[in-house]
Design a protein around this motif. Structure first.
Motif, PDB file in Angstrom:
ATOM      1  N   ARG A  15       7.282   4.553  -4.688  1.00 61.12           N
ATOM      2  CA  ARG A  15       6.773   3.401  -3.900  1.00 61.12           C
ATOM      3  C   ARG A  15       5.571   2.564  -4.608  1.00 61.12           C
ATOM      4  N   THR A  16       5.580   3.159  -6.120  1.00 60.12           N
ATOM      5  CA  THR A  16       4.546   2.127  -6.672  1.00 60.12           C
ATOM      6  C   THR A  16       4.834   0.684  -6.361  1.00 60.12           C
TER       7      THR A  16
ATOM      8  N   THR B 217       8.261   0.844   2.859  1.00 55.98           N
ATOM      9  CA  THR B 217       8.075  -0.467   1.951  1.00 55.98           C
ATOM     10  C   THR B 217       8.963  -0.891   1.015  1.00 55.98           C
ATOM     11  N   LYS B 218       9.462   0.188   0.600  1.00 54.67           N
ATOM     12  CA  LYS B 218      10.653   0.076  -0.554  1.00 54.67           C
ATOM     13  C   LYS B 218      11.896  -0.688   0.161  1.00 54.67           C
TER      14      LYS B 218
ATOM     15  N   GLU C  42      -0.544   4.250  -8.630  1.00 53.22           N
ATOM     16  CA  GLU C  42      -0.021   3.555  -7.657  1.00 53.22           C
ATOM     17  C   GLU C  42       0.733   2.048  -8.015  1.00 53.22           C
TER      18      GLU C  42
ATOM     19  N   GLN D 194       0.753  -1.311   0.080  1.00 53.44           N
ATOM     20  CA  GLN D 194      -0.022  -0.035   0.252  1.00 53.44           C
ATOM     21  C   GLN D 194       0.881   1.247   0.007  1.00 53.44           C
ATOM     22  N   MET D 195       2.112   1.249  -0.600  1.00 51.21           N
ATOM     23  CA  MET D 195       2.969   2.646  -0.753  1.00 51.21           C
ATOM     24  C   MET D 195       3.282   2.975   0.594  1.00 51.21           C
TER      25      MET D 195
ATOM     26  N   SER E 136      -2.139  -2.457  -3.275  1.00 53.53           N
ATOM     27  CA  SER E 136      -2.187  -0.986  -3.295  1.00 53.53           C
ATOM     28  C   SER E 136      -3.019  -0.284  -2.647  1.00 53.53           C
TER      29      SER E 136
ATOM     30  N   GLN F  83       0.952  11.597  -8.815  1.00 52.78           N
ATOM     31  CA  GLN F  83       1.357  10.744  -7.686  1.00 52.78           C
ATOM     32  C   GLN F  83       1.426  11.734  -6.243  1.00 52.78           C
TER      33      GLN F  83
ATOM     34  N   CYS G 114       8.505  -1.238  -6.025  1.00 49.89           N
ATOM     35  CA  CYS G 114       9.150  -1.685  -4.728  1.00 49.89           C
ATOM     36  C   CYS G 114       9.186  -3.215  -5.206  1.00 49.89           C
TER      37      CYS G 114
ATOM     38  N   GLU H  83       5.067   9.211  -1.948  1.00 55.73           N
ATOM     39  CA  GLU H  83       4.789   7.982  -2.481  1.00 55.73           C
ATOM     40  C   GLU H  83       5.392   7.620  -3.785  1.00 55.73           C
TER      41      GLU H  83
END
Ligand SMILES: [Fe+2]
Ligand SMILES: [Fe+2]
Length: 481
Positions: free
Chosen positions: A208-209, A162-163, A192, A157-158, A184, A201, A213, A205
């Motif tokens: 961080r799509t 997360t990355k 996203e 979910q961005m 997402s 975007q 990622c 974020e």
């Protein structure tokens, strides 16, 4: 002097030519690198990638980097993606955001030997243009009795970090991932999933799509291009997320569909039944393990106590199509190990654990209130089935936490501290009173599972260090299960 002039002319000419060729470089035909999906990972693999236009393509593959075999890709159109209506941002009403056609190429590699490394390379063709991709590799599923490794994850979910967490996971070089939903936030927002020129975007974020990622391959990270992922849908895979907040929309089944998720991961859902009543579940075997992926999630468009309260689609009542299928699937699986991936946290801490998973009806004493005469189908229907059929592990998501429970021999794991987490320290325990064996939400983590001659063993691994400085990257905080 004349030689000097000639040299200068040559240098100038080279510069002009370099600039001209840079200006004339054809735009990329692709939105994503290849990704891998299979319902039969011991013998076949689908190589998928997303393109900007309807193109042709093929995949070369073989047991060595020399490749050698070739299979043509089939073209599909993914319908339902939308970009921003204005450069400033999204109109919250998807009707005001223009559709963006996205194309998908799928090459099916069949007849592969099990437990073997397969090198592959995807090429995209449009008119005179030929775009040759990078060479990647994957391993087909092992035969029964041979070792393999996998990882648990959910709820990207961005979210922040997360990355970094995905990158850490990619460096662990696992054979596959079981991803328990919420990929997402809003599926129709194409920005996203991957970058699209002119598509707005949120600045925080923007890098961080989902595919950015999940396709990191720098610093020896191996993710979606290198291994199959077995997903299940979460509440965020419902196409139009307004059903989560708009009461009028939520009561109409026509507004509930999973089309973008099911198109993106088409080989997992060959029937492509997007709507309510469709088949949103599947199973696959990987070596000694049977994997069942089901669709269990819900949302409260209303206050939990106000009728009609929590909405549950893809019913899990005893006679439902999904439960009938799961019963048959688990009872007929002969693999040594069984695993279920589902989104809803069937046992966890938190206020929402106090609302049973079943259809709410109006309280006869007070029609404004919701009651659940069916009880909790997660606890009363799924749990006994898992115990009866010897399921080893169930991984889920939704709370964005790390919790592991052990109930009558079945491990229930939410390994979802990938970004933020939704757990307050004083959240109530599950109504059963059962407490987690391990609960660790002070940092991002992943769970890694190994199956070998010593059985099935899992480890919770710290993936990043927070500002509080607790622990270190790679630290094992949860042991054998
Ligand atoms: Fe989530
Ligand atoms: Fe969720």
């Amino acid at each position: 002097m004349r030689k000097l002039l000639t040299l200068a002319t040559l240098v100038l000419l080279c510069l002009v030519m370099t600039t001209a060729s840079a200006e004339q470089a054809a735009p990329s035909l692709i939105y994503t690198e290849p990704y891998l999906l299979s319902l039969h990972p011991d013998s076949e693999m689908n190589v998928l990638w997303l393109t900007r236009e309807p193109t042709e393509g093929y995949v070369e593959y073989g047991p060595t980097p020399a490749l050698g075999s070739r299979v043509e890709a089939k073209l599909h159109e993914i319908k339902g993606f939308r970009t921003s209506a204005t450069p400033e941002g999204y109109d919250p009403d998807p009707a005001n955001n223009p559709e963006l056609p996205v194309y998908q190429l799928i090459a099916k590699l069949e007849g592969l030997p099990s437990g073997q490394v397969v090198y592959y390379r995807a090429t995209t063709l449009q008119g005179e243009q030929s775009q040759v991709g990078k060479r990647y590799f994957f391993k087909t599923a092992t035969q029964a009795g041979e070792a393999f490794d996998f990882a648990l994850l959910s709820d990207m979910q961005m979210k922040v970090k997360t990355k970094e967490t995905m990158h850490f996971l990619g460096q662990q070089h696992k054979d596959f991932i079981l991803f328990a939903g919420d990929l997402s936030n809003t599926p129709w927002k194409v920005g996203e999933w991957f970058d699209v020129e002119g598509c707005w975007q949120a600045p925080a974020e923007a890098d961080r799509t989902f595919f950015e990622c999940f396709q990191q391959d720098n610093d020896n990270s191996r993710l979606m291009q290198y291994m199959p992922i077995f997903f299940c849908p979460g509440n965020h895979e419902v196409d139009d997320q307004r059903v989560m907040t708009d009461k009028e929309m939520a009561v109409n089944d026509d507004n509930w569909s999973w089309s973008i998720y099911m198109q993106l991961f088409r080989p997992l859902y060959p029937d492509q039944e997007y709507g309510v009543g469709g088949k949103h579940w599947y199973s696959a075997n990987y070596g000694d393990m049977h994997i069942s992926s089901i669709n269990v999630h819900r949302w409260q468009s209303w206050d939990g106590f106000e009728y009609p309260s929590w909405i549950t689609k893809d019913d899990i009542s005893p006679d439902s199509a999904q439960v009938q299928w799961l019963n048959n699937d688990l009872s007929s699986a002969s693999q040594k190990y069984k695993w279920v991936v589902m989104h809803w946290h069937m046992v966890n801490r938190g206020d929402d654990a106090w609302f049973p998973v079943s259809t709410a009806v109006a309280d006869p004493q007070d029609s404004a209130k919701a009651i659940y005469p069916g009880g909790d189908y997660c606890w009363d229907v799924l749990r006994p089935m898992y115990e009866a059929y010897g399921v080893n592990g169930v991984n889920y998501g939704h709370s964005h936490v790390y919790e592991r429970y052990l109930i009558n021999g079945v491990n229930y794991i939410e390994a979802a501290t990938i970004g933020n987490n939704y757990r307050a320290v004083n959240d109530p325990y599950h109504p059963s009173g059962i407490q987690p064996v391990v609960e660790e939400n002070a940092f991002r983590s992943v769970m890694l599972v190994r199956v070998d001659e010593n059985g099935m063993n899992a480890r919770g691994i710290q993936a990043s260090v927070e500002d509080n400085g607790v622990g270190y990257i790679g630290r094992e905080f949860d042991g054998e299960c």
